[in-house]
Design an enzyme around this catalytic site. Structure first.
Site, mmCIF file in Angstrom:
data_model
loop_
_atom_site.group_PDB
_atom_site.id
_atom_site.type_symbol
_atom_site.label_atom_id
_atom_site.label_comp_id
_atom_site.label_asym_id
_atom_site.label_seq_id
_atom_site.Cartn_x
_atom_site.Cartn_y
_atom_site.Cartn_z
ATOM 1 N N HIS A 159 -1.092 0.183 -9.937
ATOM 2 C CA HIS A 159 -1.727 -0.806 -9.033
ATOM 3 C C HIS A 159 -2.312 -1.975 -9.832
ATOM 4 O O HIS A 159 -3.530 -2.202 -9.833
ATOM 5 C CB HIS A 159 -2.802 -0.151 -8.158
ATOM 6 C CG HIS A 159 -3.139 -0.973 -6.936
ATOM 7 N ND1 HIS A 159 -3.553 -0.412 -5.752
ATOM 8 C CD2 HIS A 159 -3.106 -2.317 -6.724
ATOM 9 C CE1 HIS A 159 -3.783 -1.373 -4.869
ATOM 10 N NE2 HIS A 159 -3.521 -2.547 -5.440
ATOM 11 N N ARG A 164 0.860 -1.174 0.000
ATOM 12 C CA ARG A 164 0.000 0.000 0.000
ATOM 13 C C ARG A 164 0.902 1.230 0.000
ATOM 14 O O ARG A 164 1.948 1.239 0.667
ATOM 15 C CB ARG A 164 -0.880 0.038 1.254
ATOM 16 C CG ARG A 164 -2.037 -0.934 1.264
ATOM 17 C CD ARG A 164 -3.116 -0.539 0.252
ATOM 18 N NE ARG A 164 -4.258 -1.457 0.245
ATOM 19 C CZ ARG A 164 -4.377 -2.499 -0.575
ATOM 20 N NH1 ARG A 164 -3.442 -2.781 -1.454
ATOM 21 N NH2 ARG A 164 -5.463 -3.260 -0.532
ATOM 22 N N GLU A 214 -4.170 7.010 -4.643
ATOM 23 C CA GLU A 214 -4.491 6.486 -5.978
ATOM 24 C C GLU A 214 -5.861 6.981 -6.455
ATOM 25 O O GLU A 214 -6.768 7.093 -5.638
ATOM 26 C CB GLU A 214 -4.482 4.950 -5.925
ATOM 27 C CG GLU A 214 -3.091 4.431 -5.629
ATOM 28 C CD GLU A 214 -3.058 2.926 -5.363
ATOM 29 O OE1 GLU A 214 -4.096 2.251 -5.500
ATOM 30 O OE2 GLU A 214 -1.982 2.443 -5.004
HETATM 31 C C1 8YV Z 1 -6.699 -4.913 -5.843
HETATM 32 C C2 8YV Z 1 -5.342 -5.306 -3.732
HETATM 33 O O1 8YV Z 1 -6.082 -3.962 -6.634
HETATM 34 O O2 8YV Z 1 -6.157 -7.355 -2.929
HETATM 35 C C3 8YV Z 1 -5.734 -6.251 -2.646
HETATM 36 O O3 8YV Z 1 -5.570 -5.901 -1.474
HETATM 37 O O4 8YV Z 1 -4.773 -4.312 -3.496
HETATM 38 C C4 8YV Z 1 -5.611 -5.627 -5.151
HETATM 39 O O5 8YV Z 1 -5.665 -6.969 -5.382
HETATM 40 C C5 8YV Z 1 -7.792 -4.228 -5.165
HETATM 41 O O6 8YV Z 1 -8.328 -4.906 -4.102
HETATM 42 C C6 8YV Z 1 -8.865 -3.931 -6.194
HETATM 43 O O7 8YV Z 1 -9.904 -3.257 -5.662
#
Ligand code: 8YV
Length: 312
Positions: free
Chosen positions: A278, A231, A260
């Site tokens: 991302h 993150r 983001e």
């Molecule tokens: C996705 C993520 O981009 O799973 C996560 O925690 O950061 C990613 O797999 C995100 O959840 C999409 O909304």
């Protein structure tokens, strides 16, 4: 009667379509007046399907007094106030495991691209410079370098497997030491000091906020690379930007950012950074698997069965 749910954000299209077919779905992100939207639907809503960084906080939970479950699309649940959910007896689920290998692929791609400067060298070719200025300058090899994994969970293990195949050595730091064949460092600064590539794979949230700041980057040093697929909040972004501009670290590979999809434009000018929007889990197959798991948790809950991947 189909159970009524709230969807927080415009997420993965296939998953949204199934959610809208299987449930009576209220699209919070399309509401002009969010409070009025919630007030009208609140008495009937039993679930939230959460997507992306849109916060699911105590205020939203209080606005939905019949809320029983928050089913997240994604393994990271830092956008959900877990303490508030627990306090109110609301279940929270996420989508672990189905994305591990895919995110690890992206992570190792980021390491390869950052050390070998592959996007920059491709830009050199596309600009016509190969013919006019000569070959792209030499870059760095992965083999023999040490990757320090900050957060050795399932995704970290999948990254380690790939890094070992590239001839790298692995060490790690976690809040709690694991039974692992890899050497353990007691804190992030020591890990950074002992690493050529610091791979950030921790959860987000308050506990890891700006864990990687000036001290860690100083320990990584001018020969060291930072790679973040966790993150943006885990890294002190303005400090990282300055360290890259001043070449106080060798480079960075970033799949995640603090705000983001807004990335500070100063990053675009850097020759020593590789930036991904991302895309860690962003493949057709993985996003479908994540959506299937998010939906299966909701189905099971409403069928009176235990959910598959409960967080709290
Ligand atoms: C996705 C993520 O981009 O799973 C996560 O925690 O950061 C990613 O797999 C995100 O959840 C999409 O909304």
């Amino acid at each position: 009667m189909k159970p009524e749910i709230v969807i927080t954000a415009r997420g993965h299209a296939g998953t949204l379509a199934t959610l809208q077919a299987d449930f009576t779905a209220h699209l919070l992100y399309e509401a002009a007046d969010r409070d009025a939207f919630l007030r009208e639907r609140a008495p009937r809503v039993r679930a939230v399907a959460a997507f992306g960084p849109t916060p699911v906080d105590g205020k939203l939970m209080d606005a939905l007094p019949k809320l029983e479950i928050i089913s997240n699309f994604g393994v990271g649940v830092d956008s959900i106030d877990l303490a508030a959910a627990k306090q109110r007896g609301i279940l929270v689920t996420n989508t672990p495991e189905v994305l591990d290998e895919c995110v690890a692929d992206t992570a190792i791609a980021l390491v390869l691209n950052t050390l070998k400067k592959l996007p920059q060298s491709e830009a050199h070719l596309r600009s016509g410079y190969w013919a006019t200025r000569g070959p792209y300058p030499l870059t760095a090899t992965l083999g023999g370098k040490t990757m320090g994994i900050l957060g050795l969970g399932r995704i970290g293990e999948a990254i380690a497997k790939r890094a070992l195949a590239c001839g790298m050595r692995i060490r790690y730091h976690n809040r709690n030491r694991k039974s692992s064949p890899f050497p353990y460092d007691p804190d992030p600064v020591t890990l950074a000091k002992n690493s050529d590539v610091l791979m950030v794979v921790t959860p987000g949230g308050a506990e890891t906020n700006r864990l990687v700041g000036a001290k860690v980057l100083d320990a990584l040093g001018p020969e060291g690379y930072l790679v973040n697929i966790a993150r943006g909040s885990v890294v002190d972004e303005p400090v990282l930007l300055r360290y890259l501009q001043e070449k106080r670290i060798a480079g960075a590979g970033l799949d995640v950012f603090a705000d983001e999809p807004n990335v500070p434009a100063e990053f675009f000018a850097l020759d020593n950074a590789v930036l991904f929007p991302h895309v860690g889990s962003a493949t057709v197959e993985t996003r479908k698997a994540m959506g299937d798991l998010q939906i299966e948790n909701l189905r099971r809950h409403f069928a009176g069965q235990p959910v598959l991947t409960r967080v709290v």
